[in-house]
Design a protein around this motif. Structure first.
Motif, mmCIF file in Angstrom:
data_model
loop_
_atom_site.group_PDB
_atom_site.id
_atom_site.type_symbol
_atom_site.label_atom_id
_atom_site.label_comp_id
_atom_site.label_asym_id
_atom_site.label_seq_id
_atom_site.Cartn_x
_atom_site.Cartn_y
_atom_site.Cartn_z
ATOM 1 N N MET A 1 0.822 -1.157 0.028
ATOM 2 C CA MET A 1 -0.048 0.013 -0.181
ATOM 3 C C MET A 1 0.811 1.281 0.047
ATOM 4 S SD MET A 1 -3.095 -1.341 0.120
ATOM 5 C CE MET A 1 -3.994 0.046 0.657
ATOM 6 N N ASN A 20 3.587 1.478 3.173
ATOM 7 C CA ASN A 20 3.459 0.332 4.101
ATOM 8 C C ASN A 20 3.737 -0.927 3.445
ATOM 9 O OD1 ASN A 20 2.853 2.221 5.755
ATOM 10 N ND2 ASN A 20 0.883 1.486 6.431
ATOM 11 N N THR A 23 1.021 -4.728 4.296
ATOM 12 C CA THR A 23 -0.270 -4.445 4.706
ATOM 13 C C THR A 23 -1.176 -5.489 4.351
ATOM 14 O OG1 THR A 23 0.267 -2.144 4.182
ATOM 15 C CG2 THR A 23 -2.316 -2.864 4.520
ATOM 16 N N VAL A 25 -4.765 -7.195 3.660
ATOM 17 C CA VAL A 25 -5.951 -6.824 3.200
ATOM 18 C C VAL A 25 -6.919 -8.171 3.161
ATOM 19 C CG1 VAL A 25 -7.137 -5.984 1.119
ATOM 20 C CG2 VAL A 25 -4.812 -5.014 1.897
ATOM 21 N N PHE A 30 -8.591 -3.006 5.288
ATOM 22 C CA PHE A 30 -7.257 -3.041 5.862
ATOM 23 C C PHE A 30 -7.174 -1.926 6.794
ATOM 24 C CE2 PHE A 30 -7.426 -0.218 2.409
ATOM 25 C CZ PHE A 30 -6.672 0.962 2.687
ATOM 26 N N THR A 31 -6.154 -1.994 7.611
ATOM 27 C CA THR A 31 -6.089 -1.158 8.622
ATOM 28 C C THR A 31 -4.682 -0.619 8.778
ATOM 29 O OG1 THR A 31 -7.770 -2.143 10.225
ATOM 30 C CG2 THR A 31 -6.103 -0.737 11.358
ATOM 31 N N VAL A 32 -4.139 0.529 8.550
ATOM 32 C CA VAL A 32 -2.772 0.909 8.894
ATOM 33 C C VAL A 32 -2.863 2.138 9.732
ATOM 34 C CG1 VAL A 32 -2.278 0.169 6.588
ATOM 35 C CG2 VAL A 32 -3.031 2.285 6.734
ATOM 36 N N THR A 33 -1.629 2.583 10.107
ATOM 37 C CA THR A 33 -1.172 3.808 10.925
ATOM 38 C C THR A 33 -0.491 4.729 9.979
ATOM 39 O OG1 THR A 33 -1.740 2.555 12.976
ATOM 40 C CG2 THR A 33 -0.490 4.715 12.709
#
Length: 67
Positions: A1, A20, A23, A25, A30-33
């Motif tokens: 990502m 990132n 990541t 999925v 999806f979750t990212v910081t």
């Protein structure tokens, strides 16, 4: 990502890019910081562009429109 922050919905100037590599999925979710730093958010409009690439690598596919 890959996440890129812009100052306009189309074209514009990129203020930061974060990639990132790993990541997860699942079913399109999806979750990212992500943290572009304090200087990016100065009160002006900001638009997030997301790009994705498969596990095998290659060219990022840009999701449209920017959010």
């Amino acid at each position: 990502m890959r996440f890129t922050i812009y100052d306009q919905a189309t074209n514009g100037v990129a203020s930061g890019v974060i990639t990132n590599i790993a990541t997860a999925v699942s079913h399109g979710l999806f979750t990212v910081t992500i943290d572009f730093g304090a200087g990016v958010f100065d009160g002006g409009e900001r638009w997030l562009e997301i790009g994705a690439v498969t596990n095998g690598g290659g060219v990022f596919a840009t999701l449209n429109p920017r959010q």
